[in-house]
Each structure stands twice: as C-alpha cells, then as structure tokens.
Design a protein around this motif. Structure first.
Motif, PDB file in Angstrom:
ATOM      1  N   LEU A  87       0.889  -1.297  -0.063  1.00 52.10           N
ATOM      2  CA  LEU A  87      -0.088   0.201  -0.083  1.00 52.10           C
ATOM      3  C   LEU A  87       0.739   1.251  -0.020  1.00 52.10           C
ATOM      4  O   LEU A  87       1.879   1.519   0.876  1.00 52.10           O
ATOM      5  N   VAL A  88       0.748   2.059  -0.984  1.00 53.30           N
ATOM      6  CA  VAL A  88       1.617   3.312  -1.067  1.00 53.30           C
ATOM      7  C   VAL A  88       0.772   4.479  -0.444  1.00 53.30           C
ATOM      8  O   VAL A  88      -0.260   4.616  -0.810  1.00 53.30           O
ATOM      9  N   THR A  89       1.409   5.047   0.505  1.00 51.11           N
ATOM     10  CA  THR A  89       0.842   6.030   1.217  1.00 51.11           C
ATOM     11  C   THR A  89       1.527   7.318   1.199  1.00 51.11           C
ATOM     12  O   THR A  89       1.506   8.550   2.329  1.00 51.11           O
ATOM     13  N   ARG A  90       2.687   7.110   0.514  1.00 54.65           N
ATOM     14  CA  ARG A  90       3.780   8.540   0.487  1.00 54.65           C
ATOM     15  C   ARG A  90       3.607   9.430  -0.763  1.00 54.65           C
ATOM     16  O   ARG A  90       2.727   9.074  -1.527  1.00 54.65           O
ATOM     17  N   GLY A  91       4.089  10.475  -0.707  1.00 58.58           N
ATOM     18  CA  GLY A  91       3.967  11.468  -1.981  1.00 58.58           C
ATOM     19  C   GLY A  91       2.567  11.990  -1.828  1.00 58.58           C
ATOM     20  O   GLY A  91       1.839  12.255  -0.890  1.00 58.58           O
ATOM     21  N   VAL A  92       2.155  12.017  -3.150  1.00 57.52           N
ATOM     22  CA  VAL A  92       0.799  12.651  -3.105  1.00 57.52           C
ATOM     23  C   VAL A  92      -0.313  11.533  -2.645  1.00 57.52           C
ATOM     24  O   VAL A  92      -1.383  11.942  -2.269  1.00 57.52           O
ATOM     25  N   TYR A  93       0.075  10.389  -2.451  1.00 61.23           N
ATOM     26  CA  TYR A  93      -0.615   9.423  -2.035  1.00 61.23           C
ATOM     27  C   TYR A  93      -0.887   9.775  -0.290  1.00 61.23           C
ATOM     28  O   TYR A  93      -1.780   9.148   0.304  1.00 61.23           O
ATOM     29  N   SER A  94      -0.259  10.548   0.286  1.00 61.59           N
ATOM     30  CA  SER A  94      -0.429  10.722   1.673  1.00 61.59           C
ATOM     31  C   SER A  94      -1.622  11.512   1.896  1.00 61.59           C
ATOM     32  O   SER A  94      -2.209  11.841   2.992  1.00 61.59           O
ATOM     33  N   ARG A  95      -2.086  12.436   0.832  1.00 61.09           N
ATOM     34  CA  ARG A  95      -3.155  13.095   0.896  1.00 61.09           C
ATOM     35  C   ARG A  95      -4.387  12.604   0.029  1.00 61.09           C
ATOM     36  O   ARG A  95      -5.379  12.928   0.536  1.00 61.09           O
ATOM     37  N   CYS A  96      -4.258  11.913  -0.904  1.00 63.06           N
ATOM     38  CA  CYS A  96      -5.211  11.417  -1.903  1.00 63.06           C
ATOM     39  C   CYS A  96      -5.189  10.036  -2.261  1.00 63.06           C
ATOM     40  O   CYS A  96      -3.703   9.902  -2.716  1.00 63.06           O
ATOM     41  N   ARG A  97      -5.983   9.204  -2.156  1.00 65.25           N
ATOM     42  CA  ARG A  97      -6.117   7.874  -2.558  1.00 65.25           C
ATOM     43  C   ARG A  97      -5.851   7.536  -4.044  1.00 65.25           C
ATOM     44  O   ARG A  97      -5.301   6.564  -4.334  1.00 65.25           O
ATOM     45  N   HIS A  98      -6.536   8.252  -4.746  1.00 69.37           N
ATOM     46  CA  HIS A  98      -6.557   8.246  -6.210  1.00 69.37           C
ATOM     47  C   HIS A  98      -6.054   9.427  -7.062  1.00 69.37           C
ATOM     48  O   HIS A  98      -6.785   9.765  -7.869  1.00 69.37           O
ATOM     49  N   PRO A  99      -4.646   9.713  -6.930  1.00 65.64           N
ATOM     50  CA  PRO A  99      -4.370  11.021  -7.613  1.00 65.64           C
ATOM     51  C   PRO A  99      -4.287  10.887  -9.057  1.00 65.64           C
ATOM     52  O   PRO A  99      -4.512  11.813  -9.865  1.00 65.64           O
ATOM     53  N   ILE A 100      -4.038   9.590  -9.743  1.00 67.47           N
ATOM     54  CA  ILE A 100      -3.772   9.310 -11.101  1.00 67.47           C
ATOM     55  C   ILE A 100      -5.396   9.435 -11.601  1.00 67.47           C
ATOM     56  O   ILE A 100      -5.656  10.030 -12.724  1.00 67.47           O
ATOM     57  N   TYR A 101      -6.577   8.942 -10.854  1.00 70.91           N
ATOM     58  CA  TYR A 101      -7.847   9.372 -11.363  1.00 70.91           C
ATOM     59  C   TYR A 101      -8.157  10.678 -11.300  1.00 70.91           C
ATOM     60  O   TYR A 101      -9.004  11.224 -12.298  1.00 70.91           O
ATOM     61  N   THR A 102      -7.626  11.443 -10.307  1.00 64.78           N
ATOM     62  CA  THR A 102      -7.902  12.830  -9.970  1.00 64.78           C
ATOM     63  C   THR A 102      -7.152  13.692 -11.088  1.00 64.78           C
ATOM     64  O   THR A 102      -7.847  14.543 -12.079  1.00 64.78           O
ATOM     65  N   ALA A 103      -6.058  13.249 -11.671  1.00 63.15           N
ATOM     66  CA  ALA A 103      -5.350  13.758 -12.805  1.00 63.15           C
ATOM     67  C   ALA A 103      -5.946  13.751 -14.095  1.00 63.15           C
ATOM     68  O   ALA A 103      -6.206  14.731 -14.819  1.00 63.15           O
ATOM     69  N   ILE A 104      -6.473  12.429 -14.079  1.00 58.35           N
ATOM     70  CA  ILE A 104      -7.425  12.066 -15.352  1.00 58.35           C
ATOM     71  C   ILE A 104      -8.681  12.988 -15.495  1.00 58.35           C
ATOM     72  O   ILE A 104      -9.107  13.768 -16.533  1.00 58.35           O
ATOM     73  N   LEU A 105      -9.255  13.257 -14.171  1.00 57.46           N
ATOM     74  CA  LEU A 105     -10.625  14.195 -13.968  1.00 57.46           C
ATOM     75  C   LEU A 105     -10.213  15.571 -14.568  1.00 57.46           C
ATOM     76  O   LEU A 105     -10.741  16.210 -15.401  1.00 57.46           O
ATOM     77  N   ILE A 106      -8.950  15.949 -14.050  1.00 56.45           N
ATOM     78  CA  ILE A 106      -8.500  17.570 -14.192  1.00 56.45           C
ATOM     79  C   ILE A 106      -8.181  17.441 -15.841  1.00 56.45           C
ATOM     80  O   ILE A 106      -8.470  18.496 -16.458  1.00 56.45           O
ATOM     81  N   LEU A 107      -7.409  16.563 -16.403  1.00 48.59           N
ATOM     82  CA  LEU A 107      -7.235  16.302 -17.901  1.00 48.59           C
ATOM     83  C   LEU A 107      -8.288  16.403 -18.665  1.00 48.59           C
ATOM     84  O   LEU A 107      -8.459  17.347 -19.842  1.00 48.59           O
ATOM     85  N   VAL A 108      -9.270  15.544 -18.552  1.00 50.21           N
ATOM     86  CA  VAL A 108     -10.396  15.540 -19.287  1.00 50.21           C
ATOM     87  C   VAL A 108     -11.377  16.878 -19.226  1.00 50.21           C
ATOM     88  O   VAL A 108     -11.766  17.458 -20.198  1.00 50.21           O
ATOM     89  N   ALA A 109     -11.224  17.629 -18.003  1.00 49.65           N
ATOM     90  CA  ALA A 109     -11.927  18.920 -17.895  1.00 49.65           C
ATOM     91  C   ALA A 109     -11.298  19.970 -18.573  1.00 49.65           C
ATOM     92  O   ALA A 109     -11.793  20.773 -19.333  1.00 49.65           O
ATOM     93  N   GLY A 110     -10.007  20.010 -18.646  1.00 52.70           N
ATOM     94  CA  GLY A 110      -8.864  20.753 -19.365  1.00 52.70           C
ATOM     95  C   GLY A 110      -9.101  20.633 -20.870  1.00 52.70           C
ATOM     96  O   GLY A 110      -9.316  21.446 -21.552  1.00 52.70           O
ATOM     97  N   LEU A 111      -9.036  19.240 -21.310  1.00 55.95           N
ATOM     98  CA  LEU A 111      -9.605  19.112 -22.673  1.00 55.95           C
ATOM     99  C   LEU A 111     -10.779  19.609 -23.265  1.00 55.95           C
ATOM    100  O   LEU A 111     -10.823  20.095 -24.334  1.00 55.95           O
ATOM    101  N   PHE A 112     -11.885  19.409 -22.149  1.00 54.56           N
ATOM    102  CA  PHE A 112     -13.076  19.992 -22.724  1.00 54.56           C
ATOM    103  C   PHE A 112     -13.102  21.579 -22.971  1.00 54.56           C
ATOM    104  O   PHE A 112     -13.627  22.033 -23.907  1.00 54.56           O
ATOM    105  N   LEU A 113     -12.416  22.064 -22.037  1.00 59.44           N
ATOM    106  CA  LEU A 113     -12.261  23.795 -22.230  1.00 59.44           C
ATOM    107  C   LEU A 113     -11.520  24.078 -23.448  1.00 59.44           C
ATOM    108  O   LEU A 113     -11.930  24.953 -24.119  1.00 59.44           O
ATOM    109  N   ARG A 114     -10.592  23.347 -23.960  1.00 54.56           N
ATOM    110  CA  ARG A 114      -9.838  23.475 -24.920  1.00 54.56           C
ATOM    111  C   ARG A 114     -10.580  23.357 -25.952  1.00 54.56           C
ATOM    112  O   ARG A 114     -10.399  23.813 -27.322  1.00 54.56           O
ATOM    113  N   LYS A 115     -11.479  22.198 -26.321  1.00 52.62           N
ATOM    114  CA  LYS A 115     -12.376  21.847 -27.240  1.00 52.62           C
ATOM    115  C   LYS A 115     -13.761  21.493 -26.752  1.00 52.62           C
ATOM    116  O   LYS A 115     -14.233  20.273 -26.760  1.00 52.62           O
ATOM    117  N   PRO A 116     -14.438  22.505 -26.587  1.00 53.38           N
ATOM    118  CA  PRO A 116     -15.758  22.424 -26.007  1.00 53.38           C
ATOM    119  C   PRO A 116     -16.886  21.914 -26.942  1.00 53.38           C
ATOM    120  O   PRO A 116     -17.624  22.977 -27.395  1.00 53.38           O
TER     121      PRO A 116
END
Length: 155
Positions: free
Chosen positions: A75-104
């Motif tokens: 179980l990884v609990t260091r780095g960004v995982y010390s605050r967020c359990r699913h930072p890769i999924y969070t990053a994907i959500l941020i990316l798709v929101a950004g991509l939508f704003l770039r091409k709405p």
C-alpha cells in the motif's frame, strides 16, 4: 475468462483510446468560444499531467491499469498518496476537464462524462479490493481524500 480487474483495465484503456481518437478527429462545432476557457483548459491539462507524473513516481513498481493490487505489492501512502488515495484518477479528471475547455464540443463533453462515470465506478471496485488486501487501508481511507478533495470516504 478474464477477471473483473482485467476487464476494468481493458475497458479503461479502450475508453481512453476512444476519447483520444474522438478528441483529435472531432470536427463538430464548439459549444462556446472563449480564449480564457481555452487558457484555463491548458492550465488544467498541465496541472493534471504534473499530478499524474507525481503519482506515478510515488507508485513506482506497483503501478498498473487493472484495479487489483499488484501481487507482492504494498500500500503506497507516501508522496501525493499521503493526501489523496487516487491521484491518477484525479489527474485524469483534471485532464479531461481541461481538454473539454480546450475543445468544448458535444462529443468531447460526452466522452469526458463517460470517463468520469467509468472512473467513479472503477474506484469503488478498486477500494473494495484494497480493503480486502490491506487491513490498514480502512484507516488510510478515512484520513485521505478520494478522487475529489472534499470526499474523504470511498462510500
């Protein structure tokens, strides 16, 4: 027959490939035109990528697309995982929101919504597997954010 974890992994890869193809091939009219939205989208994409690279660095040898924890992993609990359990999924959500704003466009919006729904479903399955594998996951889950900063619990 493939395990549910492998099916989730394959489905995610397929969904992301379809989203990417649709994003680059989409020629439909924009829902709105805004330079500030496009600039915000660029900032979100950069932030999403930085978060993703930070999460991958923290995971190192236990990273995989399938939600089942890697055999012999930890179980990884260091780095960004010390605050967020699913930072890769969070990053994907941020990316798709950004991509939508770039091409709405409608297709990009639908693709982004499908990714959000898929990840919300996948994270519930993944958390069930993590609870089964790591007894300490319950306490970790209670003290960290989920995919979104204001969501502490996986429920």
């Amino acid at each position: 027959m493939a395990s549910p974890s492998r099916i989730y992994g394959a489905a995610q890869s397929t969904l992301f490939a379809l989203f990417a193809a649709g994003y680059f091939l989409d020629r439909s009219p924009a829902l709105f035109v805004s330079r500030s939205a496009a600039a915000a989208g660029l900032v979100l994409c950069a932030a999403g990528l930085l978060l993703m690279f930070s999460a991958l660095r923290s995971l190192r040898d236990v990273v995989q697309v399938a939600p089942e924890p890697r055999a012999g992993g930890r179980l990884v609990t260091r780095g960004v995982y010390s605050r967020c359990r699913h930072p890769i999924y969070t990053a994907i959500l941020i990316l798709v929101a950004g991509l939508f704003l770039r091409k709405p466009t409608v297709p990009v919006g639908i693709g982004a919504a499908l990714i959000v729904v898929f990840l919300a479903t996948k994270v519930r399955f993944e958390e069930k597997l993590l609870l089964e594998r790591y007894p300490e996951y319950r306490d970790y889950r209670n003290r960290t954010w989920g995919m979104l900063p204001w969501r502490r619990s996986g429920h």
